[in-house]
Design a protein around this motif. Structure first.
Motif, short mmCIF file in Angstrom:
data_model
loop_
_atom_site.label_atom_id
_atom_site.label_comp_id
_atom_site.label_asym_id
_atom_site.label_seq_id
_atom_site.Cartn_x
_atom_site.Cartn_y
_atom_site.Cartn_z
N VAL A 1 -9.16 2.62 10.30
CA VAL A 1 -8.98 2.29 8.20
C VAL A 1 -7.67 3.04 8.67
O VAL A 1 -7.21 4.11 8.84
CB VAL A 1 -9.77 2.64 7.35
N THR A 2 -6.80 2.72 8.66
CA THR A 2 -4.84 3.14 8.64
C THR A 2 -4.43 2.15 7.25
O THR A 2 -3.81 0.84 6.54
CB THR A 2 -3.84 2.04 9.62
N LEU A 3 -3.46 2.93 6.96
CA LEU A 3 -2.88 3.00 5.48
C LEU A 3 -1.23 3.19 5.72
O LEU A 3 -1.09 4.02 6.31
CB LEU A 3 -2.72 3.76 4.70
N PHE B 1 -4.79 -1.71 6.86
CA PHE B 1 -5.44 -2.03 7.19
C PHE B 1 -6.80 -2.29 7.96
O PHE B 1 -6.82 -0.86 8.00
CB PHE B 1 -4.60 -1.99 9.01
N VAL B 2 -7.37 -3.15 7.84
CA VAL B 2 -9.00 -2.35 8.36
C VAL B 2 -9.57 -3.44 9.47
O VAL B 2 -9.73 -4.12 9.65
CB VAL B 2 -9.95 -2.79 6.98
N LEU C 1 -8.28 -7.09 9.18
CA LEU C 1 -7.90 -7.40 7.99
C LEU C 1 -6.71 -5.98 7.41
O LEU C 1 -6.37 -5.46 8.11
CB LEU C 1 -9.09 -7.23 7.43
N VAL C 2 -5.98 -7.03 6.37
CA VAL C 2 -4.78 -6.05 5.49
C VAL C 2 -5.50 -6.87 4.60
O VAL C 2 -5.26 -7.60 3.70
CB VAL C 2 -3.39 -6.98 6.22
N TYR C 3 -4.54 -5.42 3.09
CA TYR C 3 -5.01 -5.09 2.57
C TYR C 3 -3.14 -4.52 1.52
O TYR C 3 -2.97 -3.92 2.44
CB TYR C 3 -5.81 -4.82 1.58
N ARG C 4 -3.20 -5.46 1.10
CA ARG C 4 -1.62 -5.36 -0.15
C ARG C 4 -1.77 -5.59 -0.98
O ARG C 4 -2.74 -5.75 -2.28
CB ARG C 4 -0.97 -6.36 0.62
N GLU C 5 -0.90 -4.87 -2.32
CA GLU C 5 -0.59 -5.56 -3.30
C GLU C 5 -0.24 -6.34 -4.25
O GLU C 5 0.03 -7.42 -3.12
CB GLU C 5 1.01 -4.03 -3.68
N ASP C 6 -0.81 -6.51 -5.41
CA ASP C 6 -0.20 -7.99 -6.41
C ASP C 6 1.38 -7.99 -5.54
O ASP C 6 2.22 -7.19 -5.60
CB ASP C 6 -0.40 -7.89 -7.86
N ALA C 7 1.46 -9.34 -5.17
CA ALA C 7 3.29 -9.98 -5.16
C ALA C 7 3.73 -9.99 -6.80
O ALA C 7 3.65 -9.69 -7.82
CB ALA C 7 3.49 -11.23 -5.03
N ALA C 8 4.98 -8.88 -7.19
CA ALA C 8 6.56 -9.21 -8.06
C ALA C 8 6.53 -9.90 -8.24
O ALA C 8 6.80 -11.18 -8.01
CB ALA C 8 7.06 -7.97 -7.23
#
Length: 267
Positions: free
Chosen positions: A106-108, A118-119, A139-146
């Protein structure tokens, strides 16, 4: 288990030939699968479902993070970024198999569009006491699109392929693939959610579905021993793709020439 997150998950499933044949039909393949036959590569994606009740699903239709293997990183948007597969022995239809899964990393990080999580999951699939498949899932996790934000410019795909194959998609194919893989991610079948919440131009073609197309293309030439892939830009359901190969390199080119996926195959 600590704070609701599992250190390891083990699942068993019978490699039902009917389910494999349903995927083959959805992909337009002519060959059928009978009990005892070897499954085509990557067909294990339609087994080992992680079924959760509605109360344990997130807004995107996936199981809530922080309740299974995936920790809650505070980032709501998920994407299958890529992975690596090694095929040690064929999985046989009609027989029980076991999948062993764990979080490998797991990496931020801070990306151009904001924080990214990143997982990496590590999977092993065993059948009859033999290790058949090892898989790395990124897998990648991100914020909602602006609102009103611009998307990064996707890379341009190579055009020096030695062989190519056209692959078309439809909302029906995406729905059937979601159903067969028990993938509840709404970007693949709920067009209003995909557009309004996650900012896509339409329904998003599954990354594993693109990888499946490349694997089947490679398998037509010779059995695949290893396969690594990475998604580089989303493809929408109303866009045709060109599957390309030159030597060990494979890639998916969108209709506008953008690169949607790159891969390496070993046979």
């Amino acid at each position: 288990m600590q704070n609701g997150v599992q250190a390891e998950r083990r699942q068993t499933d019978v490699m039902d030939p009917d389910r494999a044949n349903a995927l083959a039909v959805a992909l337009g393949l002519g060959r059928g699968v009978d009990a005892g036959d070897a499954l085509p590569p990557f067909f294990h994606q339609i087994y080992f479902w992680e079924a959760q009740p509605p109360g344990l699903l997130g807004r995107d239709g996936h199981p809530k993070v922080g309740t299974g293997l995936i920790p809650d990183l505070g980032l709501p948007r998920r994407m299958w970024a890529g992975g690596a597969l090694h095929f040690h022995a064929p999985l046989r239809a009609g027989s029980m198999a076991e999948k062993r899964s764990r979080v490998a990393d797991v990496t931020l990080k801070q990306g151009r569009s904001g924080p990214l999580g990143f997982v990496t999951l590590a999977h092993e699939i065993w059948q009859g006491g033999q290790l058949c498949v090892t898989e790395r899932q990124d897998l990648v996790y991100r914020e909602d699109a602006a609102p009103g934000g611009t998307r990064p410019t996707p890379p341009k795909a190579r055009d020096d392929e030695e062989t190519r194959r056209a692959m078309a998609f439809s909302s029906t194919l995406l729905f059937r693939y979601s159903a067969l893989t028990f993938n509840g991610h709404r970007i693949h079948y709920d067009i209003e959610y995909a557009r309004a919440v996650e900012g896509y131009g339409g329904l998003v073609v599954h990354g594993p579905l693109l990888a499946q197309g490349l694997l089947l293309m490679a398998e037509d030439a010779a059995p695949v021993r290893a396969f690594t892939f990475r998604a580089t830009a989303p493809l929408m359901h109303d866009e045709a793709a060109t599957l390309c190969r030159s030597g060990e390199d494979m890639w998916v080119r969108g209709p506008d020439g953008r690169q949607c996926m790159v891969a390496t195959v070993e046979q």
